[in-house]
Write an enzyme that holds these catalytic residues in place. Structure first.
Site, PDB file in Angstrom:
ATOM      1  N   ASP A 133       0.877  -1.155   0.000  1.00  0.00           N
ATOM      2  CA  ASP A 133       0.000   0.000   0.000  1.00  0.00           C
ATOM      3  C   ASP A 133       0.921   1.214   0.000  1.00  0.00           C
ATOM      4  O   ASP A 133       2.056   1.140   0.452  1.00  0.00           O
ATOM      5  CB  ASP A 133      -0.828  -0.060   1.281  1.00  0.00           C
ATOM      6  CG  ASP A 133      -1.603   1.197   1.517  1.00  0.00           C
ATOM      7  OD1 ASP A 133      -2.217   1.669   0.547  1.00  0.00           O
ATOM      8  OD2 ASP A 133      -1.584   1.702   2.647  1.00  0.00           O
TER       9      ASP A 133
ATOM     10  N   THR B  38       0.043   5.001   0.635  1.00  0.00           N
ATOM     11  CA  THR B  38      -0.115   6.048   1.633  1.00  0.00           C
ATOM     12  C   THR B  38      -0.092   5.457   3.029  1.00  0.00           C
ATOM     13  O   THR B  38      -0.811   4.523   3.327  1.00  0.00           O
ATOM     14  CB  THR B  38      -1.446   6.775   1.411  1.00  0.00           C
ATOM     15  OG1 THR B  38      -1.524   7.095   0.041  1.00  0.00           O
ATOM     16  CG2 THR B  38      -1.534   8.009   2.250  1.00  0.00           C
TER      17      THR B  38
ATOM     18  N   PHE C  63     -13.301  19.736  -4.659  1.00  0.00           N
ATOM     19  CA  PHE C  63     -12.574  18.653  -5.302  1.00  0.00           C
ATOM     20  C   PHE C  63     -13.351  17.339  -5.176  1.00  0.00           C
ATOM     21  O   PHE C  63     -13.856  17.012  -4.107  1.00  0.00           O
ATOM     22  CB  PHE C  63     -11.209  18.502  -4.615  1.00  0.00           C
ATOM     23  CG  PHE C  63     -10.347  17.446  -5.210  1.00  0.00           C
ATOM     24  CD1 PHE C  63      -9.488  17.745  -6.263  1.00  0.00           C
ATOM     25  CD2 PHE C  63     -10.379  16.150  -4.715  1.00  0.00           C
ATOM     26  CE1 PHE C  63      -8.684  16.756  -6.806  1.00  0.00           C
ATOM     27  CE2 PHE C  63      -9.574  15.175  -5.268  1.00  0.00           C
ATOM     28  CZ  PHE C  63      -8.729  15.477  -6.312  1.00  0.00           C
TER      29      PHE C  63
ATOM     30  N   LYS D 243      -7.060  24.834  -9.314  1.00  0.00           N
ATOM     31  CA  LYS D 243      -5.887  23.956  -9.276  1.00  0.00           C
ATOM     32  C   LYS D 243      -6.377  22.543  -9.568  1.00  0.00           C
ATOM     33  O   LYS D 243      -7.486  22.161  -9.181  1.00  0.00           O
ATOM     34  CB  LYS D 243      -5.182  24.017  -7.921  1.00  0.00           C
ATOM     35  CG  LYS D 243      -6.015  23.521  -6.767  1.00  0.00           C
ATOM     36  CD  LYS D 243      -5.241  23.590  -5.467  1.00  0.00           C
ATOM     37  CE  LYS D 243      -6.104  23.007  -4.340  1.00  0.00           C
ATOM     38  NZ  LYS D 243      -5.612  23.288  -3.022  1.00  0.00           N
TER      39      LYS D 243
ATOM     40  N   ARG E  17       4.603  14.800  -6.589  1.00  0.00           N
ATOM     41  CA  ARG E  17       3.186  14.917  -6.959  1.00  0.00           C
ATOM     42  C   ARG E  17       2.969  16.321  -7.502  1.00  0.00           C
ATOM     43  O   ARG E  17       3.342  17.297  -6.862  1.00  0.00           O
ATOM     44  CB  ARG E  17       2.299  14.722  -5.743  1.00  0.00           C
ATOM     45  CG  ARG E  17       2.225  13.294  -5.281  1.00  0.00           C
ATOM     46  CD  ARG E  17       1.849  13.238  -3.833  1.00  0.00           C
ATOM     47  NE  ARG E  17       0.499  13.722  -3.583  1.00  0.00           N
ATOM     48  CZ  ARG E  17      -0.484  12.931  -3.177  1.00  0.00           C
ATOM     49  NH1 ARG E  17      -0.267  11.654  -3.000  1.00  0.00           N
ATOM     50  NH2 ARG E  17      -1.682  13.417  -2.925  1.00  0.00           N
TER      51      ARG E  17
ATOM     52  N   ASP F  48      -6.512  -2.236   3.380  1.00  0.00           N
ATOM     53  CA  ASP F  48      -5.497  -3.203   2.975  1.00  0.00           C
ATOM     54  C   ASP F  48      -5.813  -4.601   3.479  1.00  0.00           C
ATOM     55  O   ASP F  48      -5.099  -5.545   3.155  1.00  0.00           O
ATOM     56  CB  ASP F  48      -4.127  -2.778   3.510  1.00  0.00           C
ATOM     57  CG  ASP F  48      -3.772  -1.361   3.122  1.00  0.00           C
ATOM     58  OD1 ASP F  48      -4.064  -1.002   1.966  1.00  0.00           O
ATOM     59  OD2 ASP F  48      -3.231  -0.628   3.961  1.00  0.00           O
TER      60      ASP F  48
END
Lengths: 341, 1120
Positions: free
Chosen positions: B424, B426, B617, B640, B674, B783
């Site tokens: 995984d 993050t 977002f 953005k 990123r 997970d």
């Protein structure tokens, strides 16, 4: 509010600390260790040591075995009169079945000379046979009635048999007496059994009872007046042999026999091995420090010693021709086949 | 507290356009709840109604244990006898009471009881750990309404359905709750669901309008209501129910439900009513039983067991046939057995029955081929191995105080055979803490600091050059001058690279601002005003400062604003903006206030931006925009978003910097950063108001397509954008992660970093596709699927979540410990278990077959040559400890060498130590040993006297000698197998041999009632006989000679990697020739194209290109 947080943070840190594994060489798997490595030198030395140790032992064993003088006489066929066709019926008829044998001494035999009888194809190690005894009644006169495990030789006409069981019932009963030049050679039958057996397994106050009183008589009889601890033939017989071919000690002749001596054997042929075509042999043997005559141990030692000497040579030669430097990194897998992974 | 009140005044719900929040003004009809599946009724604030049936619901205490005190015995026993081997042993033990058995009942039952007892003890221990964990959770405290408006702490286990609880900031919800109100006046609260789905961004939950007034302790005095809702179910994202409150019925949906195991964040407190407790709660319903996993070695061991079963049946049948022939044709003549009165199992007249019963006898007799103690030894070894893993101080995380935890010990050796790691991202690889590192504004790239990737590349380059340098110096160079030039070239470059690498440490000390790793004097301290495109720079900074949904918080001690943002990226932007001189300091319902600094002297202007609209977002839109009006009255849309999205929406004249920005974005991408593109658009008033009308209409519309309409309307505005630049933030990798990944890659492991919810599917596909061992590592509940589906699941326990850890097989505090877990512990455990199992089969074959050979000499009657006690002690005492010490302590190379040569790990995935060649080799060795032991002894003790006093050997003497030889042979064999002797191994191996003699001595001293034929056998019979000792020496050496020759030959001419490294360490070559050592270490790296390393390599190629140019110029210039 602030104080309570500060207060609660303290125990939590101690709790955390307590979870920390304690350092010790053991828990961290760092104990000092010796890590022997098979260097060519170590390998060659190891094989060399095996050679150096084994060859002398082998030679000594072989010499010991060769020093032993052994006379073996098979008599089961010869002791049946030539007119008898049914050997089993002959052996089962009651009465004396005498037989005379002559033994020729090829080599001087120093006393003590051990007299053995050897049986062949006799399964003393058969499970039914091995189990068919009761050690309690052999040792303890008060336990004559404990005959469990002895079936079917547990009682005769409702009376408990001492010693019970198939082993005792099938007691070997051929007899031998020896003479040299018409002089009797005394066979000492004392001390042919293990001392511990006489003293701890067979009671000195246990006397045979109802032995061989059943419908079928197996082997030898026992003198009811002699305690079991002194019935050494029985004690020897009760130590069951590991293999179907076995020797058991009959007695000791305590005089030297000279080369060329002819020994007359007066043999009482009583024991039935004819039913199952078992051989019977009479064996006279001296002993060495290793025991009786058997070349095998010496040969095995010499073979292994020789083999290991061959390995010494092989390793030395290969090592001289194609040496590998120890710790040579070019043998590492990633160097041997680049890009192979 | 002041801060709290200010914030509470803010109606945060207005920040969100999309998302789960429907406008509160819309009245929905209550759900028609009828029929099965919707029977639950909760009387709010009246938990006493739920104490009795029919409204009794399960308690809030949870239990994840497998057994309880009563069920433990039957259940654990049943589990034990699900193993085929144990059933076989049980049957054998049952039959041992019958006359068929060749052994006494005790000798069969005792080992079985021992084995089963030990396994059950292990189960009990593991279950008790789960119990302790449960108790810890059950005893957590929460504030509960005691009555009369008073709240008091109560442990979780005593919380009832209907209880009103008050949960404070950063506390976990004790059960599934209906949110009534929060510290915010609009009833909003933020929830961290990391434990449920691993996502670290906060979710917004919102109470019903009607319950908003329930916002202090006192009002709960008279509160009551009834919730009718769905029955407990595992679906985390749905909820259907109604609340009947003040004689009105309100529909409920998932946005009012707070799930157990999620955490309250950024909200001071909430009030809620307990709906689902304990095992009824969604998270508990959702939790799946972890599948029991077995290692590859253990699966393969089954096949070996089957093979041995086949051999067992084969030799049993052979001996039964032999028995039948003997019994049928010969036994009738053996008068000494009384064949006329004989038990059925020997009866020649009922040969069928006798044959069958003999078959059973034989199956029991040869049972030593299938070692009953193998299972128990493996269990013991694995538990001890797991203890070592738990105790490893180098896998202890000081920060969180968490040691490693091997939660199941079944898979230790599987750790050494991993082929693919699924990780995984993050929270597992990254800290989920963003650092603003670089930016590209108006086509100019700013930011000089390197990302982790670039640093790693530089580091590797430095070491590569070191190698290249030394390689070159090994060659005689014809032209000394040119060599000098080479030297100069590389050296100077090296220094340059080293400064890059070493300078990091200094910089780390300078840079302490969390979320801000940017360094470039051109933009700092208002220097940007001197840049050519200052207007664009200004716009860039304003977008950073204005376009977000965050809330500022003033740290009263330091006077610095920190930001509570929904995503860490956003936080990093705001910190960056603050550092650039655009400090976002206040947000009201309709405005954002920015303190702007236009000169280094510190003159600050506070400017207000009226927030007209916010288009937030979503993962579908991949962008967010704000529409603001500044103090001059001009209206801007600031946007953005993902670069591809922004680039599609640019106006013709907005593409001025497109080319340069794209180039920079590619570079950033390569450096592992990123990126987001920033753009704006100036709106004229007319256009805006027209659009706004439409937007408001859409916003207040009702119906299923509301979101779609909103999206379409937003879309209309977000176009004709002008590109300003792009940002690059670094999702900081966790400590040691790059090095760890690099090492794992060197160990030849394939690493896949997975994101999203498809992980389980991917895991399965991978597993099915390759058949290789996969390891999944993760930290969150999202997970769990992956962790359970993979061959090995590893959970990160440093974080607070428990779901991943609970589902995992191993828990480590940080990702970087994975290296040690695999490369050291995995490697060791694999070799240990593999060698141990091989040896186990060897010793039991060597022992078991001698019993078979002897049968042939006893007329196949089932008589054993050994005393019963020898047989019991063989596996339990005389050979068990050495093999356990092999399984626990063996080390081919020490841990630091394992870490230095990760390539050694490949021995596991390649399965060099447990392939059939090796297994069969060991079995062959066992066969050889059995033949040597039996036939040498039988021939040596054939018929002659074995002592100088004329005694011949009986069965006890032969059996005892044979057994002595076996003890010597197998214990010397294990000594040859070991390469690492601590005092423990010495003690166990040589101690076992000594124990045998001690036992024999003591056994022989016991009364003949107990010792039977072994009475005084050593003292009187065998001890004084030289042949006993010479035979032992001969047999021991002969048994081990071929193996010794084999390993010597293999080592001399075909050495394995660990052999060479052992030798290098043995001769201390690594110290003498450090250069070789480092070179080999770097060469041991595998060619990998994985994640981080691949990126590093791409970077290296790029750097090398530059380097070569430099070098060639040097080479040319030096001679001249």
């Amino acid at each position: 509010m602030a104080t309570s947080t500060a207060g609660s943070s303290d125990p939590s840190t101690t709790r955390r600390q307590s979870k920390k594994p304690k350092y010790s060489k053991f828990t961290q798997q760092e104990l000092p260790a010796c890590k022997p490595i098979l260097t060519p030198r170590a390998v060659i030395s190891a094989f060399l040591i095996v050679t150096i140790v084994f060859v002398p032992i082998g030679v000594a064993s072989l010499i010991a075995s060769h020093d032993v003088v052994e006379i073996i006489d098979r008599y089961d066929a010869e002791c049946i009169p030539s007119n008898v066709t049914d050997k089993v019926a002959y052996i089962q008829t009651p009465g004396e079945k005498p037989c005379k044998r002559e033994l020729h001494v090829e080599k001087r035999m120093k006393s003590p000379i051990y007299v053995y009888y050897q049986l062949d194809n006799f399964y003393q190690n058969h499970r039914r046979y091995v189990k068919s005894r009761n050690d309690d009644q052999l040792r303890d006169s008060g336990k004559a009635n404990s005959v469990s495990g002895c079936e079917p030789e547990d009682d005769a006409n409702g009376m408990p048999i001492v010693p019970c069981g198939l082993i005792a019932w099938s007691l070997f009963n051929d007899t031998y007496s020896f003479s040299r030049n018409s002089n009797n050679l005394t066979v000492n039958k004392k001390g042919i059994s293990w001392k511990s057996d006489r003293e701890h397994k067979f009671g000195s106050d246990v006397f045979p009872k109802n032995f061989q009183n059943g419908s079928i008589i197996g082997g030898g009889h026992l003198d009811v007046n002699i305690p079991l601890s002194e019935q050494e033939d029985l004690i020897v017989w009760m130590r069951t042999a590991a293999l179907p071919t076995f020797r058991k000690l009959y007695g000791k002749i305590e005089v030297d026999l000279e080369k060329g001596d002819v020994i007359q054997v007066n043999l009482g042929n009583n024991y039935n091995t004819y039913s199952f075509s078992g051989k019977k042999k009479l064996v006279l043997s001296t002993t060495s420090w290793l025991g009786g005559k058997n070349d095998f141990l010496g040969i095995a030692y010499l073979t292994v010693g020789g083999l290991s000497f061959f390995l010494v040579l092989a390793f030395t030669i290969i090592y001289l021709i194609k040496p590998r430097q120890l710790g040579d990194p070019s043998y590492l897998s990633w160097n041997r086949n680049p890009g192979g992974h | 507290m002041t801060r709290g009140r200010i914030r509470a005044r803010l109606r945060r719900s207005n920040l969100y356009t999309f998302g789960c929040l429907k406008p509160s003004t819309i009245e929905e009809p209550p759900h028609p709840l009828q029929g099965p599946g919707f029977t639950r009724t909760v009387h709010c604030n009246q938990p006493q109604l739920h104490e009795k049936k029919p409204l009794y619901y399960c308690k809030n205490d949870i239990s994840t244990t497998k057994y309880n005190v009563i069920t433990f015995f039957p259940k654990a026993l049943f589990e034990q006898f699900r193993r085929v081997a144990n059933i076989y042993f049980l049957l054998a033990a049952c039959l041992s009471a019958s006359p068929i058995s060749p052994f006494s009942p005790l000798s069969m039952i005792a080992p079985l009881a021992f084995v089963v007892g030990l396994s059950m003890a292990k189960e009990a221990l593991e279950d008790s750990r789960r119990f302790v964990q449960d108790v810890k959770i059950n005893r957590r405290k929460v504030n509960r309404h005691k009555g009369d408006g008073v709240f008091g702490p109560r442990s979780w286990q005593n919380i009832m359905v209907g209880d009103v609880v008050k949960v404070n900031k950063d506390q976990f919800f004790p059960a599934d709750l209906l949110l009534l109100s929060s510290s915010y006046e609009d009833g909003i609260c933020y929830v961290e669901t990391m434990n449920l789905d691993g996502e670290t961004n906060l979710k917004v939950k919102r109470s019903l309008e009607s319950t908003l007034t329930l916002d202090n302790d006192e009002v709960f005095k008279d509160f009551s209501g009834i919730i009718r809702c769905e029955d407990p179910n595992p679906n985390l994202y749905t909820f259907v129910g109604n609340l009947e409150y003040e004689r009105q019925i309100y529909p409920l949906d998932p946005s009012q439900i707070l799930l157990r195991d999620s955490k309250l964040r950024n909200t001071d407190y909430i009030y809620g009513v307990v709906i689902f407790t304990g095992h009824d709660s969604k998270v508990m319903q959702n939790s799946t039983k972890s599948p029991s996993k077995r290692s590859t070695i253990e699966k393969k061991m089954d096949y070996i067991i089957y093979t041995l079963f086949t051999v067992l049946i084969l030799i049993s049948v052979i001996s039964s046939i032999g028995f039948i022939i003997k019994t049928k044709y010969q036994t009738p003549q053996w008068w000494y057995l009384r064949p006329d009165i004989i038990e059925y199992q020997y009866d020649p007249n009922k040969i069928g029955v006798a044959g069958m019963s003999h078959l059973i006898t034989a199956l029991i007799l040869y049972g030593y081929l299938i070692p009953i103690s193998l299972y128990v030894s493996i269990e013991v070894v694995k538990v001890l191995q797991a203890t070592f893993i738990n105790q490893d101080i180098q896998m202890y995380d000081e920060e969180t105080g968490t040691p490693a935890d091997a939660r199941t010990s079944n898979l230790n050796e599987e750790l050494g055979q991993v082929d693919t790691i699924l990780s995984d991202k993050t929270g597992t690889l990254t800290c989920n803490q963003m650092d603003f590192l670089k930016c590209s504004i108006a086509g100019t790239a700013y930011g000089v600091r390197s990302s982790d990737v670039e640093l790693a590349a530089a580091k590797q380059m430095a070491s590569d050059i070191d190698d290249a340098d030394s390689d070159l110096s090994n060659f005689p160079m014809p032209n000394t001058k040119s060599q000098v030039s080479w030297d100069n070239g590389t050296r100077s470059e090296e220094i340059e690279l080293e400064t890059v690498v070493t300078s990091k440490g200094d910089e780390d000390q300078k840079h302490t601002i969390k979320g801000f790793g940017f360094e470039d004097d051109r933009l700092m301290n208002c220097n940007w005003l001197k840049e050519p495109n200052a207007d664009d720079l200004l716009m860039f900074f304003r977008i950073l400062a204005v376009c977000h949904t965050a809330i500022p918080e003033l740290n009263e001690e330091t006077g610095v604003y920190t930001y509570e943002a929904e995503s860490p990226d956003e936080g990093a932007f705001l910190v960056a903006a603050r550092e650039f001189g655009f400090e976002f300091c206040r947000r009201t319902q309709s405005s954002i206030f920015i303190r702007e600094k236009f000169s280094a002297s510190g003159q600050v202007v506070e400017r207000e931006y009226k927030l007209l609209n916010l288009l937030d977002f979503t993962s579908k839109r991949k962008r967010m925009s704000v529409i603001v009006r500044d103090e001059e009255g001009s209206t801007f849309l600031m946007c953005k978003g993902a670069d591809s999205i922004i680039f599609d929406r640019m106006s013709k004249n907005g593409k001025m910097y497109l080319e340069a920005t794209t180039r920079h974005l590619n570079e950033y991408g390569e450096a592992g950063l990123r990126t987001l593109a920033l753009a704006y658009r100036q709106l004229d008033e007319q256009e805006y108001s027209a659009w706004n009308n439409e937007f408001q209409k859409a916003k207040s519309s009702v119906g299923a397509d509301r979101d779609a309409v909103l999206e379409r309307v937003s879309d209309m505005m977000e176009k004709e954008l002008i590109l300003v630049g792009a940002t690059a933030v670094e999702d900081k990798l966790q400590k040691g992660v790059p090095q760890c990944i690099d090492k794992l890659a060197q160990a030849g492991l394939k690493i896949w970093v997975l994101t999203g919810d498809k992980m389980e599917t991917v895991t399965r596909l991978v597993k099915q596709g390759t058949g290789k061992t996969t390891l999944a590592i993760g930290d969150g509940a999202n997970d769990v699927g992956m962790i359970q589906a993979a061959d090995i699941g590893v959970g990160i326990s440093g974080v607070e979540g428990m779901q991943a850890v609970m589902a995992s097989d191993f828990a480590i505090a940080q990702f970087r410990f994975l290296e040690r877990l695999l490369v050291v512990h995995g490697h060791w455990c694999y070799k240990r278990i593999a060698q141990m199992i091989c040896y186990f089969f060897y010793k039991n074959i060597a022992f078991g077959l001698t019993i078979f050979y002897f049968e042939a000499f006893t007329g196949f009657s089932g008589q054993s040559v050994y005393d019963d006690w020898y047989m019991i002690l063989f596996n339990v005492v005389l050979t068990s400890l050495p093999v356990i010490s092999l399984g626990v302590f063996e080390q081919d190379v020490p841990s630091e060498v394992c870490l230095q040569f990760p390539a050694l790990y490949q021995q596991g995935p390649k399965n060099l130590f447990f392939d059939w060649y090796r297994i069969l080799g060991w079995m062959g060795n066992g066969l050889y040993a059995s033949l040597i032991i039996f036939f040498l002894i039988v021939t040596i003790f054939y018929d002659q006297s074995f002592r100088s006093d004329g005694q011949t050997a009986d069965m006890a003497a032969v059996g005892t000698t044979m057994f002595t030889c076996i003890i010597w042979a197998v214990n010397c064999q294990i000594a040859l197998t070991m390469s690492h002797f601590t005092w423990i191994q010495h003690l166990f191996v040589w101690g076992s041999i000594t124990t045998w003699y001690v036992f024999l001595l003591l056994y022989g001293m016991m009364s003949p009632t107990y010792s039977k034929t072994a009475y005084q056998i050593l003292v009187e019979g065998l001890g004084p006989a030289p042949i006993y000792w010479t035979a032992t020496l001969l047999v021991t050496v002969t048994c081990n000679l071929p193996y010794f020759a084999h390993i010597s030959f293999q080592r001399c001419f075909n050495p394995m990697d660990h052999h060479i490294i052992q030798e290098i360490k043995y001769y201390k070559k690594d110290i003498e020739d450090q250069h070789m050592w480092t070179r080999e270490r770097s060469k041991a790296r595998q060619d990998t194209k994985i994640g981080f390393t691949a990126r590093v390599e791409a970077k290296i190629r790029q750097l090398k290109g530059k380097l070569q140019k430099k070098q060639s110029s040097f080479a040319i210039s030096a001679p001249s």
